[in-house]
Design a protein around this motif. Structure first.
Motif, PDB file in Angstrom:
ATOM      1  N   ILE A   2       0.862  -1.179   0.000  1.00 55.37           N
ATOM      2  CA  ILE A   2       0.000   0.000   0.000  1.00 55.37           C
ATOM      3  C   ILE A   2       0.901   1.232   0.000  1.00 55.37           C
ATOM      4  O   ILE A   2       1.782   1.346   0.850  1.00 55.37           O
ATOM      5  CB  ILE A   2      -0.906   0.026   1.243  1.00 55.37           C
ATOM      6  CG1 ILE A   2      -1.811  -1.211   1.273  1.00 55.37           C
ATOM      7  CG2 ILE A   2      -1.726   1.312   1.286  1.00 55.37           C
ATOM      8  CD1 ILE A   2      -2.518  -1.408   2.597  1.00 55.37           C
ATOM      9  N   LYS A   4       0.420   5.433  -0.178  1.00 56.19           N
ATOM     10  CA  LYS A   4      -0.516   6.558  -0.202  1.00 56.19           C
ATOM     11  C   LYS A   4       0.252   7.841   0.055  1.00 56.19           C
ATOM     12  O   LYS A   4       1.319   7.832   0.664  1.00 56.19           O
ATOM     13  CB  LYS A   4      -1.603   6.389   0.857  1.00 56.19           C
ATOM     14  CG  LYS A   4      -2.522   5.209   0.610  1.00 56.19           C
ATOM     15  CD  LYS A   4      -3.668   5.198   1.583  1.00 56.19           C
ATOM     16  CE  LYS A   4      -4.610   4.046   1.282  1.00 56.19           C
ATOM     17  NZ  LYS A   4      -5.783   4.072   2.156  1.00 56.19           N
ATOM     18  N   ASP A  14     -12.021  10.864   3.746  1.00 54.27           N
ATOM     19  CA  ASP A  14     -11.098  10.382   4.772  1.00 54.27           C
ATOM     20  C   ASP A  14     -10.441  11.518   5.550  1.00 54.27           C
ATOM     21  O   ASP A  14      -9.574  11.281   6.386  1.00 54.27           O
ATOM     22  CB  ASP A  14     -10.027   9.475   4.148  1.00 54.27           C
ATOM     23  CG  ASP A  14     -10.621   8.170   3.640  1.00 54.27           C
ATOM     24  OD1 ASP A  14     -11.659   7.729   4.182  1.00 54.27           O
ATOM     25  OD2 ASP A  14     -10.056   7.597   2.692  1.00 54.27           O
ATOM     26  N   LEU A  27      -4.462   5.287   6.679  1.00 53.96           N
ATOM     27  CA  LEU A  27      -4.722   3.848   6.622  1.00 53.96           C
ATOM     28  C   LEU A  27      -5.913   3.559   7.514  1.00 53.96           C
ATOM     29  O   LEU A  27      -5.970   4.025   8.650  1.00 53.96           O
ATOM     30  CB  LEU A  27      -3.517   3.041   7.107  1.00 53.96           C
ATOM     31  CG  LEU A  27      -2.265   3.083   6.247  1.00 53.96           C
ATOM     32  CD1 LEU A  27      -1.130   2.330   6.939  1.00 53.96           C
ATOM     33  CD2 LEU A  27      -2.530   2.494   4.863  1.00 53.96           C
ATOM     34  N   LYS A  29      -9.371   0.591   8.453  1.00 50.17           N
ATOM     35  CA  LYS A  29      -9.718  -0.817   8.594  1.00 50.17           C
ATOM     36  C   LYS A  29      -9.775  -1.522   7.240  1.00 50.17           C
ATOM     37  O   LYS A  29      -9.295  -2.640   7.091  1.00 50.17           O
ATOM     38  CB  LYS A  29     -11.055  -0.942   9.323  1.00 50.17           C
ATOM     39  CG  LYS A  29     -11.425  -2.353   9.665  1.00 50.17           C
ATOM     40  CD  LYS A  29     -12.651  -2.384  10.539  1.00 50.17           C
ATOM     41  CE  LYS A  29     -12.886  -3.794  11.034  1.00 50.17           C
ATOM     42  NZ  LYS A  29     -13.906  -3.828  12.070  1.00 50.17           N
ATOM     43  N   LYS A  30     -10.313  -0.850   6.242  1.00 51.00           N
ATOM     44  CA  LYS A  30     -10.460  -1.447   4.912  1.00 51.00           C
ATOM     45  C   LYS A  30      -9.117  -1.816   4.281  1.00 51.00           C
ATOM     46  O   LYS A  30      -9.060  -2.639   3.373  1.00 51.00           O
ATOM     47  CB  LYS A  30     -11.222  -0.504   3.990  1.00 51.00           C
ATOM     48  CG  LYS A  30     -10.479   0.784   3.671  1.00 51.00           C
ATOM     49  CD  LYS A  30     -11.293   1.739   2.825  1.00 51.00           C
ATOM     50  CE  LYS A  30     -10.527   3.032   2.604  1.00 51.00           C
ATOM     51  NZ  LYS A  30     -11.330   4.038   1.944  1.00 51.00           N
ATOM     52  N   ASP A  31      -8.019  -1.223   4.789  1.00 55.19           N
ATOM     53  CA  ASP A  31      -6.697  -1.526   4.255  1.00 55.19           C
ATOM     54  C   ASP A  31      -6.131  -2.840   4.796  1.00 55.19           C
ATOM     55  O   ASP A  31      -5.115  -3.327   4.295  1.00 55.19           O
ATOM     56  CB  ASP A  31      -5.733  -0.375   4.536  1.00 55.19           C
ATOM     57  CG  ASP A  31      -6.137   0.887   3.774  1.00 55.19           C
ATOM     58  OD1 ASP A  31      -6.309   0.795   2.542  1.00 55.19           O
ATOM     59  OD2 ASP A  31      -6.299   1.936   4.414  1.00 55.19           O
ATOM     60  N   MET A  33      -4.657  -3.768   7.668  1.00 59.97           N
ATOM     61  CA  MET A  33      -3.384  -3.793   8.397  1.00 59.97           C
ATOM     62  C   MET A  33      -3.543  -4.152   9.880  1.00 59.97           C
ATOM     63  O   MET A  33      -2.559  -4.363  10.575  1.00 59.97           O
ATOM     64  CB  MET A  33      -2.686  -2.438   8.280  1.00 59.97           C
ATOM     65  CG  MET A  33      -2.238  -2.077   6.873  1.00 59.97           C
ATOM     66  SD  MET A  33      -0.968  -3.178   6.248  1.00 59.97           S
ATOM     67  CE  MET A  33       0.369  -2.827   7.380  1.00 59.97           C
ATOM     68  N   SER A  36      -5.169   1.508  12.330  1.00 59.00           N
ATOM     69  CA  SER A  36      -5.338   2.646  11.433  1.00 59.00           C
ATOM     70  C   SER A  36      -4.282   3.686  11.774  1.00 59.00           C
ATOM     71  O   SER A  36      -3.750   3.724  12.883  1.00 59.00           O
ATOM     72  CB  SER A  36      -6.755   3.229  11.501  1.00 59.00           C
ATOM     73  OG  SER A  36      -7.101   3.641  12.797  1.00 59.00           O
ATOM     74  N   THR A 113     -12.721   2.907  10.911  1.00 60.78           N
ATOM     75  CA  THR A 113     -13.253   2.749   9.556  1.00 60.78           C
ATOM     76  C   THR A 113     -13.105   4.038   8.757  1.00 60.78           C
ATOM     77  O   THR A 113     -13.127   4.011   7.536  1.00 60.78           O
ATOM     78  CB  THR A 113     -14.732   2.344   9.578  1.00 60.78           C
ATOM     79  OG1 THR A 113     -15.486   3.367  10.226  1.00 60.78           O
ATOM     80  CG2 THR A 113     -14.932   1.015  10.293  1.00 60.78           C
TER      81      THR A 113
END
Length: 135
Positions: A2, A4, A14, A27, A29-31, A33, A36, A113
């Motif tokens: 990832i 960014k 975001d 970063l 939850k959807k990432d 890892m 966050s 999130t």
């Protein structure tokens, strides 16, 4: 992998802004890892009640000044470049902005999130979704 850039978060969903702070959630939850990662600026002269009952947070201060006061014992800690604090016991506290904007890097576990803001008790909700079983 990832990769960014903070500039790609600014002005998107975001980037969460309140009267007291702006948080750029890099970063989430959807990432996937397991934590966050955020860049947050606390505005000068503000005071925010925080009590992360559902999350642990580590904060690295990189610019500006401020103060954190733990509510349980009234201890105050000066915040500035190089200071790290960890809310390892879900510490209820006041976060105060100083004379200059306080820029910090934050890590949350479990991960946010992205759209969380503090409720009236200073808490972020714990969000359960389909990713919970994969992390």
């Amino acid at each position: 992998m990832i990769v960014k850039n903070l500039k790609d978060v600014i002005g998107t969903k975001d980037e969460i802004r309140t009267d007291n702070w702006v948080s750029r959630r890099v970063l989430l939850k959807k990432d996937g890892m397991g934590f966050s990662f955020h860049e947050t600026t606390i505005f000068p002269g503000t005071e925010t009640h925080i009590h992360y009952q559902n999350h642990l947070e580590a904060v690295w201060c990189i610019e500006g000044d401020g103060e954190i006061e733990t509510i349980a014992d009234g201890k105050k800690y000066a915040l500035g470049p190089g200071v790290v604090y960890a809310l390892n016991e879900h510490d209820e506290h006041w976060l105060r902005g100083g004379k200059e904007p306080l820029r910090v890097i934050c890590v949350f576990n479990p991960p946010l999130t992205g759209n969380e803001v503090h409720n009236e008790e200073g808490v972020y909700p714990l969000v359960h979704d389909e990713l919970s079983s994969t992390i």
